[in-house]
Design a protein around this motif. Structure first.
Motif, PDB file in Angstrom:
ATOM      1  N   THR B  24      51.679 -69.158  -0.451  1.00  0.00           N
ATOM      2  CA  THR B  24      52.891 -69.971  -0.636  1.00  0.00           C
ATOM      3  C   THR B  24      53.806 -69.837   0.580  1.00  0.00           C
ATOM      4  O   THR B  24      54.122 -68.716   0.980  1.00  0.00           O
ATOM      5  CB  THR B  24      53.665 -69.521  -1.893  1.00  0.00           C
ATOM      6  N   PHE B  25      54.172 -70.945   1.178  1.00  0.00           N
ATOM      7  CA  PHE B  25      55.186 -70.941   2.237  1.00  0.00           C
ATOM      8  C   PHE B  25      55.658 -72.365   2.482  1.00  0.00           C
ATOM      9  O   PHE B  25      55.032 -73.320   2.012  1.00  0.00           O
ATOM     10  CB  PHE B  25      54.656 -70.311   3.538  1.00  0.00           C
ATOM     11  N   THR B  26      56.773 -72.481   3.188  1.00  0.00           N
ATOM     12  CA  THR B  26      57.252 -73.814   3.565  1.00  0.00           C
ATOM     13  C   THR B  26      57.557 -73.828   5.057  1.00  0.00           C
ATOM     14  O   THR B  26      57.917 -72.808   5.627  1.00  0.00           O
ATOM     15  CB  THR B  26      58.557 -74.202   2.825  1.00  0.00           C
ATOM     16  N   ALA B 188      54.463 -66.869  10.153  1.00  0.00           N
ATOM     17  CA  ALA B 188      53.807 -66.405   8.920  1.00  0.00           C
ATOM     18  C   ALA B 188      52.569 -65.642   9.362  1.00  0.00           C
ATOM     19  O   ALA B 188      51.801 -66.130  10.202  1.00  0.00           O
ATOM     20  CB  ALA B 188      53.407 -67.590   8.048  1.00  0.00           C
ATOM     21  N   LEU B 195      49.687 -63.948   2.312  1.00  0.00           N
ATOM     22  CA  LEU B 195      50.836 -63.947   3.212  1.00  0.00           C
ATOM     23  C   LEU B 195      51.362 -62.516   3.344  1.00  0.00           C
ATOM     24  O   LEU B 195      51.808 -61.916   2.361  1.00  0.00           O
ATOM     25  CB  LEU B 195      51.918 -64.865   2.646  1.00  0.00           C
ATOM     26  N   LEU B 198      56.648 -63.300   6.494  1.00  0.00           N
ATOM     27  CA  LEU B 198      57.209 -64.625   6.760  1.00  0.00           C
ATOM     28  C   LEU B 198      58.639 -64.428   7.243  1.00  0.00           C
ATOM     29  O   LEU B 198      59.472 -63.850   6.542  1.00  0.00           O
ATOM     30  CB  LEU B 198      57.198 -65.482   5.483  1.00  0.00           C
TER      31      LEU B 198
END
Lengths: 238, 290
Positions: B24-26, B188, B195, B198
């Protein structure tokens, strides 16, 4: 449409720059034609009757099984397919472009044989030229669809050379293009029916249209298309 | 700042082998976002899932804008020329023959050369021109300067900065930490498909728990036996009036050292603290974990 036409024209040019393709589309078939034409017609004058058909089938079989899969292996077994995906170029265009380009190249080779054989070896031209070329085109499309199966499933050009021979050599020996199939044992005669070349020779040497002889070729084509479609769908997913 | 890419609980499996675990990351619009990790950590798979090249089993990916992808070095047929590739991609993206990108990236100089005869730097420039042919909002760069000489690297870095200034979002995978530190807004780090970090490069070097070195110059030699029972100091090097200690807690170690020096009535002439570099931090996180 413009992009598609550009892609086809580009594939045609790329084929001309690809030594492996040029050798199998033009050089070897035409050298073989010159060599066999000289020998066969001097040993057996009756060979003149079917020289054009048999050498054309040789050229098409070689080009379709040994040559036409090369660009496909280079495309679908490499990072090039990623370039297609990210460049919004549909993956099927690789197959269709290659098919059209190979068709034109091998049709040209066939025309060269058709034009040169009567002059160089006193070979007999087919009576019905239109019927001959339609049959030739059908046989060519069928062989290219089978060649596409090789191009999609085989991962490297070195393996391709090996696996293509499994189709090419029996086509040469069992189809009747080198010597009459009647000289073969019954089992090998039957095995010959598994190869498009056998049916190709039958339709191209007929004086009249016999639609039943086209059915096996249509069968090869449909089967190859299904296999190609399934493989292409898998390549498209991952 | 708006979101450019949202990756949520991404799971990718090859057969029974899970290579991405609930990732999960943006990435935000207009930022340069680096995706780092050791070989096999899942960087390229992650990028390819976002690019739409690979399918995935679970999770979601939302990409807000047109994407452009810089190809890798073996991605085109050897006998195709630079101009032919550019035209092919232009036509499939319905872009009329605009040659400004070729001029901008210096591809015009070798446009008629076949791909197999191009130098690494020329291939990279061609790949970048192709990636930008349809004026994308988000650009993916995988090892953009690998194999380039210093001049080529600087030129490409300037181009990447120019793209950022033009409002483009850039997602890049790289092994070059200096490049990442100088170009990227956020990083990241992936480890075994998860992950592991980040944040910004600054956050990575400053806040991540790892080893640092304190070098103290004193008026008199420092007897290291005083540090034998220290919990803060891991190793020491002592040379005349210089003392170097390795610690994971700079504050406590420094306090302890200064207390000892005061008790010994030894003056401090100079103090230098060397934090781990981005590369060291990356190695710690990517390979060994916290």
């Amino acid at each position: 449409m413009g992009a598609f036409i550009y892609g086809v024209a580009l594939q045609w040019k790329l084929d001309l720059r690809n030594k492996g393709v040029l050798i199998t589309y033009y050089l070897v078939p035409l050298l073989f034609f010159a060599f066999i034409g000289t020998i066969f017609t001097s040993i057996n004058p009756e060979a003149k009757e079917t020289l054009i058909q048999s050498m054309t089938i040789f050229a098409i079989t070689m080009g379709a099984f040994l040559g036409s899969p090369i660009p496909l292996v280079e495309l679908y077994s490499s990072e090039i397919k990623k370039a297609y995906k990210v460049g919004k170029i549909p993956l099927w265009t690789g197959i269709v472009n290659n098919l059209i380009s190979a068709f034109v190249h091998l049709f040209l080779t066939s025309i060269i044989i058709f034009l040169v054989a009567p002059i160089a070896f006193d070979a007999t031209r087919p009576d019905n030229i239109l019927f001959y070329f339609v049959s030739l085109a059908i046989f060519l499309i069928v062989c290219l669809s089978v060649g596409t199966v090789l191009g999609l499933y085989i991962k490297s050009t070195s393996k391709l050379t090996m696996f293509s021979q499994i189709l090419f050599l029996p086509s040469l020996m069992l189809s009747g293009i080198m010597f009459p199939v009647e000289l073969l044992p019954k089992g090998l005669q039957t095995a010959g029916f598994l190869f498009p070349a056998t049916w190709g020779l039958k339709i191209m040497t007929r004086l009249q249209v016999d639609l039943l002889l086209y059915l096996p070729l249509i069968g090869f084509f449909v089967l190859a298309c299904i296999i190609n479609f399934i493989k292409l769908a898998r390549i498209g997913i991952d | 700042m708006n979101v450019a890419i949202e990756v949520e609980n991404l799971v990718k499996k090859y057969g029974n082998n899970t290579v991405l675990h609930q990732l999960t990351f943006t990435a935000m619009q207009g930022e340069i976002f680096a995706l780092l990790g050791a070989n096999g950590a899942g960087k390229t798979t992650t990028l390819e899932c976002i690019e739409g090249i690979r399918s995935y089993q679970e999770g979601s990916i939302h990409v807000h804008g047109k994407i452009g992808v810089q190809l890798q070095s073996t991605s085109l047929p050897g006998s195709i020329t630079a101009i032919e590739v550019y035209k092919l991609f232009s036509k499939w993206n319905k872009i009329k023959g605009d040659m400004t990108l070729l001029e901008r990236f210096g591809v015009s100089d070798f446009k008629n050369k076949q791909y197999k005869s191009l130098l690494t730097g020329q291939k990279r420039r061609l790949h970048l021109a192709i990636a930008l042919v349809h004026n994308p909002d988000i650009i993916f760069l995988d090892e953009p300067t690998a194999g380039l000489d210093v001049e080529g690297r600087v030129a490409l870095h300037n181009e990447i900065r120019g793209l950022k200034e033009a409002g483009k979002t850039i997602i890049m995978a790289s092994h070059d930490m200096a490049e990442v530190e100088s170009l990227c807004d956020r990083i990241a780090i992936l480890r075994e498909g998860k992950l592991a970090f980040l944040g910004t490069a600054m956050e990575l070097t400053q806040t991540y728990y790892g080893e640092s070195r304190i070098i103290i110059r004193t008026r008199y030699p420092f007897p290291t036996r005083n540090l034998i029972n220290s919990k803060q100091v891991k190793t020491t090097e002592n040379d005349q009036n210089y003392l170097a200690v390795i610690t994971e807690d700079i504050g406590d170690a420094l306090l302890e050292l200064l207390t000892i020096l005061k008790e010994l009535d030894n003056d401090v002439l100079d103090i230098k603290i060397e934090r781990a570099t981005l590369e060291q931090r990356f190695m710690e996180i990517a390979k060994e974990g916290r």
